[in-house]
Design an enzyme around this catalytic site. Structure first.
Site, PDB file in Angstrom:
ATOM      1  N   GLU A 694       0.903  -1.141   0.000  1.00 31.26           N
ATOM      2  CA  GLU A 694       0.000   0.000   0.000  1.00 31.26           C
ATOM      3  C   GLU A 694       0.944   1.193   0.000  1.00 31.26           C
ATOM      4  O   GLU A 694       1.587   1.479   1.020  1.00 31.26           O
ATOM      5  CB  GLU A 694      -0.891   0.047   1.251  1.00 31.26           C
ATOM      6  CG  GLU A 694      -1.898  -1.092   1.362  1.00 31.26           C
ATOM      7  CD  GLU A 694      -3.175  -0.871   0.555  1.00 31.26           C
ATOM      8  OE1 GLU A 694      -3.349   0.231   0.005  1.00 31.26           O
ATOM      9  OE2 GLU A 694      -3.970  -1.822   0.467  1.00 31.26           O
TER      10      GLU A 694
HETATM   11 ZN   LIG Z   1      -6.340  -0.976  -3.356  1.00 26.06          ZN
END
Ligand SMILES: [Zn+2]
Length: 962
Positions: A694
């Site tokens: 992320e």
């Molecule tokens: Zn995502």
């Protein structure tokens, strides 16, 4: 009690009673509904205790928070002011006080345990209940930080607990854990309370995972001062665990070599730009790069054309506000049969008032494009046609039904009489990408980079933008690709990577959704497919068009929604809609195609945004039991940790972004359950290590606060704006920088893959003995360690050395007296060590067990006299120790003739003298220490030659009774 201010005051409407005084603690805090602000003011005059604010958000009424006794509540209600909500009761306050005191007591007890550990123990410790699992230190723009994690076996949570918004609101009821950290000198430098981490996604009872805390040790001006060396975690019940502090990032990951080419992005890209860039790279570097069209075209950047007629206001493409109830009943949703760009756009429809009495309902089509609905009227000329009538008439007209389908609005039954239109309403797909942007199904393209694209080299699959709105992610893929091909042959590391790996890069998996996010609805997460079209409850109207689509990272087959796992849904408008079935979407089938077609792929990186995470399987669990997909072997988890250390360190190199320890690990332990996600598919279906990034770690500011980046931070400087508008000054260049730093991360990942490709050495594992024959293993690389204690030869089916819980460290193996500990180690590549053994001998007289004949002598280091000063008479002295272990009946320690120290051809005039504190033993002995003294006389006239004088002596331990 506050003074009673007013006497009886009468208004035209109501008599106000004065508040009556009562004891304080019988009071509740309630919310009352009052007709006006003036009423509130009068109540205050009468002595009622109104809080600081009045809620006037709803027209025609005022809500006031009033502190009341039961009598006052009755008085207010008698005056016609109902209590509408309870904010707090006396019982709430008692509970709050008790909770506060319990917390204070628990923290004090934990601190007392720490003090006991630091000095003399003052209370009986609950030994072995606390484990320390992480103590990580780093430095960033906000200063110096430590993150600490531990667990207690005495954890408990309230049960039952209320479930609010699908979250279990449980409270932790186990002992408090307090952490303290210490400098190299053993002095405590700080302390803080750890928070219990409960997984509130699991209902009805949120399970306890671990305790964690992040503490700021100082601002940026303190960077460079020493990091703490040791952490202690203490439980309120008395146990204390200790662990050494590790440096989390900033350990000196490799920097790029001089002349390394990088920084290729200039702006956020749409999918076609990304595919064009990798195509151009393949054209420019045909010797190492090829571009490939993945076999499944997307459903398409396309929509059916739609409009809504019959409402009191014309529909012009708006998304809000939703029609009021009266308009919902009148609404007729008209949807083209053809896609908008294939003829649906521009179809017209108009509901026409015939302007005469007793007209019938008639549908006509002109020019094969314009649908005219003449509405029915009654004898007075008033329109009588309902929405349901229009829907039936259009669908019942062959010509109209060839062009469009009419339907009612969502759950409406269509009983409202329609409002005629003042003009023709044109159907539209409402898509806003420039006309030059292709409509219809899209081809997803993949760049393959490698000198040997024949399947013989370890494959790495890096793919970006499964989620449409994560605009920074294709930049990570593109920057990685360009760095690779443009540095081949000039940068030694890149050349190694391309010569020895097979790298697959897809800049955008979700081509339709990404285009839709770029041009139409920036927060679009899913693809564009409208599964609400077949949903009888509706949401198939253009107001709903931004809530359609399948979450591609929930559409896979392992641990899926369809298998009963948590973290996806079957609602066609849900943000984590799993789709109608596993692998229903062409985008996810493309990923599966790559992983199936290229079995040499061993590693995968699924790049997402935002928050700053590095994760791996398992990524899903069952909703009520929290039963996860199986954890990989502990050695594999260690391998992931080893990779994370390299990857995060290299991300840190770019601008000192620290991806946090609490955001590094299995998805289920650091984020949530994501049923049917892509990384689990890779790992459990294909044996591919499925990592997730992320990107977009919260930006740490100089004051230590964090700024979330969101999905579309400004790309460049202030004023350039992001997807959502004006640039936040804290996030200048954030979009650009995320691409750079996570491309760094990909380079480290590729370097780890190369190390895997080249790894032919078995792990080297030492067994380190603590007190009471407690053994821990220390390995030179991540490895699974399997052991036996019964003398049998260990195999990978033997007991694995692993922790009790995720994220913990394994407990030591306690080896029984007389037993032999045997182990093997297997690295992630599969290299297996030879069997190693460690035995603990019995002391004479113990029952059973044989003692191998042992006569062991070890010396502590190399003693040194320090510098000899010429011309000054001095008798120099130094010493060391010998350690004697003997199972023999007697033993004698002797030393060879010391002679003289020499320096090349030069010899000291005076002899070296050696003394031993003990030389004979008449019984077996273990770890007996012998002091060995050395003396060297230098006289004032002794000539000394520059350099080092030395001598090798032989110490001998011998026996006559082995
Ligand atoms: Zn995502």
């Amino acid at each position: 009690m506050r003074p009673i201010m007013g006497a009886l005051v009468a208004t035209a409407a109501i008599a106000f009673l004065p508040a009556t005084a009562l004891a304080e603690d019988g009071e509740s805090v309630l919310e009352f509904k009052l007709p006006s602000k003036a009423t509130a003011e009068q109540l205050i005059k009468l002595g009622y205790d109104l809080g600081d604010g009045l809620d006037q958000s709803q027209p025609g009424q005022v809500k006031a928070t009033i502190v009341v006794t039961p009598e006052e509540k009755a008085q207010l209600e008698a005056m016609g002011y109902p209590a509408v909500a309870t904010i707090q009761t006396p019982a709430d306050v008692d509970a709050l006080r008790a909770e506060r005191q319990a917390t204070i007591d628990a923290e004090a007890a934990a601190k007392a345990a720490l003090d006991g550990a630091a000095g003399a123990k003052t209370r009986k410790a609950a030994v072995g209940t606390v484990r320390a699992q992480h103590a990580d230190y780093w430095e960033d723009a906000g200063g110096r930080w430590i993150s600490i994690e531990g667990t207690t076996t005495e954890a408990s949570v309230t049960n039952p607990c209320p479930v609010v918004n699908n979250r279990a609101q449980c409270a932790y009821t186990g002992p408090a854990l307090v952490a303290s950290w210490y400098g190299a000198d053993g002095q405590q430098v700080g302390t803080g309370t750890l928070q219990a981490y409960l997984d509130t996604d699991v209902t009805p009872v949120a399970p306890y995972l671990y305790h964690t805390g992040k503490f700021r040790l100082g601002d940026a001006s303190t960077i460079g001062t020493p990091m703490p060396t040791t952490v202690k975690i203490a439980s309120a019940t008395g146990d204390v665990a200790t662990m050494a502090v590790s440096k989390w990032v900033g350990n000196g990951a490799p920097e790029y070599a001089q002349g390394f080419k990088q920084d290729f992005n200039t702006h956020y890209v749409d999918p076609q730009e990304g595919y064009a860039r990798i195509t151009a790279l393949a054209d420019e570097f045909p010797n190492i790069a090829t571009v490939q069209a993945l076999p499944n075209k997307t459903a398409g950047y396309q929509r059916k054309a739609q409009t809504i007629v019959g409402m009191s206001t014309a529909y012009t493409g708006q998304l809000t506000p939703l029609p009021a109830a009266a308009d919902q009943a009148k609404a007729v949703v008209v949807t083209s049969k053809a896609w908008g760009h294939e003829g649906g756009n521009g179809i017209g429809i108009r509901l026409v008032n015939p302007g005469a009495a007793d007209e019938p309902l008639v549908v006509g089509v002109s020019n094969n494009r314009m649908i005219r609905v003449n509405l029915a009227t009654d004898s007075a000329g008033a329109i009588t046609t309902t929405a349901k009538d229009v829907v039936d008439a259009i669908n019942g007209n062959a010509q109209a039904a060839e062009l469009v389908t009419a339907s009612l609005y969502r759950t409406s039954t269509g009983t409202g009489v329609v409002t005629p239109g003042t003009a023709t309403s044109l159907l539209s797909d409402w898509l806003k990408a420039p006309a030059s942007y292709p409509r219809g199904p899209q081809t997803v393209k993949m760049l393959r980079i490698g000198k040997h694209q024949d399947g013989t080299k370890t494959g790495v699959f890096i793919y970006c933008q499964e989620h449409a709105r994560e605009w920074g992610t294709p930049l990570v893929c593109l920057e990685t690709a360009e760095r690779l091909v443009r540095n081949y042959g000039t940068d030694p590391e890149t050349t190694q990577l391309i010569d020895n790996l097979d790298i697959f890069i897809v800049p955008t998996i979700n081509a339709d959704g990404a285009a839709y996010s770029m041009y139409d609805n920036n927060t679009q997460r899913r693809n564009m497919v409208n599964y609400c079209a077949s949903n009888p409850t509706g949401n198939n109207d253009p107001f709903a068009r931004n809530s359609w689509g399948v979450d591609l990272n929930r559409n896979f087959t392992v641990g899926s929604f369809f298998d009963g796992f948590q973290g996806a849904g079957n609602v066609c408008t849900g943000d984590t809609f799993a789709g109608p079935s596993e692998l229903s979407e062409p985008e996810t089938r493309n990923e599966a195609y790559v992983q199936t077609t290229y079995p040499n792929i061993k590693f995968a990186m699924n790049v997402h945004s935002s928050g700053g995470y590095f994760m791996w399987p398992p990524g899903a669990y069952k909703p009520t039991t929290r039963e996860t997909l199986p954890y990989p072997p502990y050695g594999t988890l260690n391998y992931f940790d080893q990779t994370a250390a390299a990857v995060l360190d290299r991300i840190y190199n770019y601008r000192h972004t620290a991806v946090l320890p609490s955001q590094t690990g299995p998805v289920v332990d650091v984020l949530y359950s994501a049923a049917g996600n892509s990384a689990d598919e890779a790992y459990y279906s294909h044996g591919i290590v499925g990592y997730d990034f992320e990107i977009g770690a919260s930006k740490v500011l100089p004051n230590g606060q964090s700024q979330s980046t969101g999905f579309q931070p400004c790309y460049g400087a202030v004023g350039t704006g992001g997807g959502t508008g004006t640039c936040n000054a804290n996030l200048v260049n954030e979009g650009h920088d995320e691409g750079m730093e996570f491309a760094n991360g990909n380079y480290a990942l590729l370097a780890e893959a190369l190390a895997y490709e080249n790894d032919t050495a078995a792990p080297k594992v030492d067994a380190v003995t603590g007190s009471d024959r407690a053994v821990t293993f220390k390995s030179d690389e991540a490895a699974s360690i399997y052991y036996t204690l019964d003398g049998s030869t260990p195999t990978t089916a033997s007991t694995e050395w692993k922790p009790n819980r995720p994220r913990e460290k394994p407990d030591p193996v306690v080896v029984p007296v007389g037993a032999a500990l045997k182990w093997i180690a297997v690295d992630f590549k599969g290299n297996v060590s030879a069997v190693q053994t460690k035995a603990f001998t019995t002391t004479p007289g113990d029952v059973g067990g044989t003692v191998p004949a042992t006569l062991a002598l070890t010396l502590d280091g190399t003693p040194s006299f320090g510098p000899f000063v010429p011309g000054v008479e001095k008798d120099y002295a130094t010493q060391t120790k010998a350690n004697v272990i003997s199972t023999a009946g007697d033993a004698t320690l002797s030393v060879s003739d010391p002679g003289h120290l020499t320096n090349g051809a030069f010899t000291l005039p005076e002899p070296l003298r050696v003394s031993l504190s003990k030389t004979t033993w008449t019984a077996p002995v273990a770890n007996d220490k012998v002091d060995i003294g050395f003396n060297q006389l230098i006289k004032s006239t002794d000539p000394l030659r520059t350099g080092t004088y030395s001598k090798t002596l032989t110490f001998t331990l011998s026996t006559t009774q082995p």
